[in-house]
Design an enzyme around this catalytic site. Sequence first.
Site, PDB file in Angstrom:
ATOM      1  N   SER A   9      75.373  69.322 -50.298  1.00 40.84           N
ATOM      2  CA  SER A   9      75.533  68.002 -49.688  1.00 40.84           C
ATOM      3  C   SER A   9      76.250  67.078 -50.672  1.00 40.84           C
ATOM      4  CB  SER A   9      74.167  67.414 -49.337  1.00 40.84           C
ATOM      5  OG  SER A   9      74.325  66.028 -49.071  1.00 40.84           O
ATOM      6  N   HIS A  34      78.547  70.283 -47.003  1.00 42.95           N
ATOM      7  CA  HIS A  34      77.695  69.539 -46.073  1.00 42.95           C
ATOM      8  C   HIS A  34      77.973  68.042 -46.211  1.00 42.95           C
ATOM      9  CE1 HIS A  34      74.008  69.215 -43.584  1.00 42.95           C
ATOM     10  NE2 HIS A  34      73.730  68.123 -44.290  1.00 42.95           N
ATOM     11  N   ASP A  36      76.963  64.368 -44.937  1.00 48.46           N
ATOM     12  CA  ASP A  36      75.917  63.588 -44.266  1.00 48.46           C
ATOM     13  C   ASP A  36      76.490  62.259 -43.791  1.00 48.46           C
ATOM     14  OD1 ASP A  36      73.482  65.195 -44.452  1.00 48.46           O
ATOM     15  OD2 ASP A  36      73.781  65.019 -46.617  1.00 48.46           O
ATOM     16  N   MET A  38      75.816  58.857 -41.877  1.00 46.52           N
ATOM     17  CA  MET A  38      74.693  57.980 -41.512  1.00 46.52           C
ATOM     18  C   MET A  38      75.209  56.616 -41.078  1.00 46.52           C
ATOM     19  SD  MET A  38      72.097  58.858 -44.611  1.00 46.52           S
ATOM     20  CE  MET A  38      71.830  60.534 -45.187  1.00 46.52           C
ATOM     21  N   HIS A  67      77.000  66.782 -40.620  1.00 49.27           N
ATOM     22  CA  HIS A  67      75.665  66.451 -40.094  1.00 49.27           C
ATOM     23  C   HIS A  67      75.663  64.992 -39.655  1.00 49.27           C
ATOM     24  CE1 HIS A  67      71.094  66.034 -41.223  1.00 49.27           C
ATOM     25  NE2 HIS A  67      71.306  65.879 -39.929  1.00 49.27           N
ATOM     26  N   MET A  69      74.121  61.801 -38.337  1.00 44.83           N
ATOM     27  CA  MET A  69      72.870  61.049 -38.145  1.00 44.83           C
ATOM     28  C   MET A  69      73.274  59.679 -37.623  1.00 44.83           C
ATOM     29  SD  MET A  69      71.087  62.387 -41.632  1.00 44.83           S
ATOM     30  CE  MET A  69      72.665  62.954 -42.278  1.00 44.83           C
ATOM     31  N   MET A 138      65.315  69.970 -40.490  1.00 42.37           N
ATOM     32  CA  MET A 138      65.159  68.943 -41.530  1.00 42.37           C
ATOM     33  C   MET A 138      63.813  69.139 -42.221  1.00 42.37           C
ATOM     34  SD  MET A 138      67.905  67.146 -41.551  1.00 42.37           S
ATOM     35  CE  MET A 138      67.310  66.113 -42.885  1.00 42.37           C
ATOM     36  N   ASP A 176      67.528  71.685 -44.555  1.00 43.81           N
ATOM     37  CA  ASP A 176      68.140  70.536 -45.229  1.00 43.81           C
ATOM     38  C   ASP A 176      67.078  69.531 -45.673  1.00 43.81           C
ATOM     39  OD1 ASP A 176      69.762  68.430 -46.006  1.00 43.81           O
ATOM     40  OD2 ASP A 176      70.585  68.032 -44.009  1.00 43.81           O
TER      41      ASP A 176
HETATM   42  C1  DX5 Z   1      69.136  63.759 -45.640  1.00 46.04           C
HETATM   43  C2  DX5 Z   1      70.371  64.620 -45.676  1.00 46.04           C
HETATM   44  C3  DX5 Z   1      70.335  65.771 -46.650  1.00 46.04           C
HETATM   45  C4  DX5 Z   1      70.004  65.413 -48.060  1.00 46.04           C
HETATM   46  C5  DX5 Z   1      70.084  66.581 -48.998  1.00 46.04           C
HETATM   47  O1  DX5 Z   1      69.218  62.884 -44.577  1.00 46.04           O
HETATM   48  O2  DX5 Z   1      70.591  65.182 -44.410  1.00 46.04           O
HETATM   49  O3  DX5 Z   1      71.535  66.504 -46.560  1.00 46.04           O
HETATM   50  O4  DX5 Z   1      70.774  64.390 -48.531  1.00 46.04           O
HETATM   51  O5  DX5 Z   1      69.859  66.121 -50.279  1.00 46.04           O
HETATM   52  P1  DX5 Z   1      68.658  66.625 -51.206  1.00 46.04           P
HETATM   53  O6  DX5 Z   1      68.928  68.063 -51.478  1.00 46.04           O
HETATM   54  O7  DX5 Z   1      68.756  65.749 -52.386  1.00 46.04           O
HETATM   55  O8  DX5 Z   1      67.386  66.426 -50.432  1.00 46.04           O
HETATM   56 ZN    ZN Z   2      72.199  66.704 -44.064  1.00 42.33          ZN
END
Ligand code: DX5
Ligand code: ZN
Length: 219
Positions: A9, A34, A36, A38, A67, A69, A138, A176
């Site tokens: 990530s 990956h 993320d 948000m 991913h 969100m 998750m 994840d």
């Molecule tokens: C959380 C994310 C993850 C997360 C992974 O919302 O989807 O991808 O950041 O990071 P670590 O490995 O630090 O939990």
């Molecule tokens: Zn993620």
Amino acid sequence: MKKIQISPSILSADFSQLGNEIKKLEDSGADMIHVDVMDGHFVPNLTIGPPVIKALKKQSSMIFDVHLMISPVHKYIQAFSDAGADIITIHPEATENLESSIIKIKSLNKKAGVSLNPETNVDVITDYLEKIDLVLIMSVNPGFGGQKFMPKVLDKIKKLKKIQEKENYDFDIEIDGGINFENSKQAIQAGANILVSGTTIFKSNNGDIKKNIELLRSK
Ligand code: DX5
Ligand code: ZN
């Protein structure tokens, strides 16, 4: 058995050096990247959107595991596809009609993933398992990197694995959140074949990414 793949990530990467960070991940044996996404609404944090993915995609031939969100997610699927996402993963709670969002992703020739929060039951997606390419489990509440792994989600992976074997489905099982060198083994044993990791990959062993990827992959 599917090959174990590591999807780092970039949430834990140096955002001022994202292009170089991705190159480093590629050279260190990562199987995909990956990303993320948000929105400060579906989750209480804001990150990056399609223009950043588009810019990074130009610099890398890696698979972009995106991913989402964000809510409502449906109207943004096209933009993430155009930006270069290869896998598009959405949360059932973030769309009015999960089936049409899955169909939309597939119609763009992208891999469709559905993500289950720690409190969301496998039953929510049972009807779609035949159509989707990936289930993202998750193991923390989405929103932030660096949180503590919730072992209770391993039961969901085992349940999914059972359904998969019984019905002969082919989806990947990705996990994840809070993955480290110990719980990675538990996740693999339960049936996960793609491990996402931010903190462990970028911060453990003084940031030795290659070593950390190798350690996470080992059973
Ligand atoms: C959380 C994310 C993850 C997360 C992974 O919302 O989807 O991808 O950041 O990071 P670590 O490995 O630090 O939990
Ligand atoms: Zn993620």
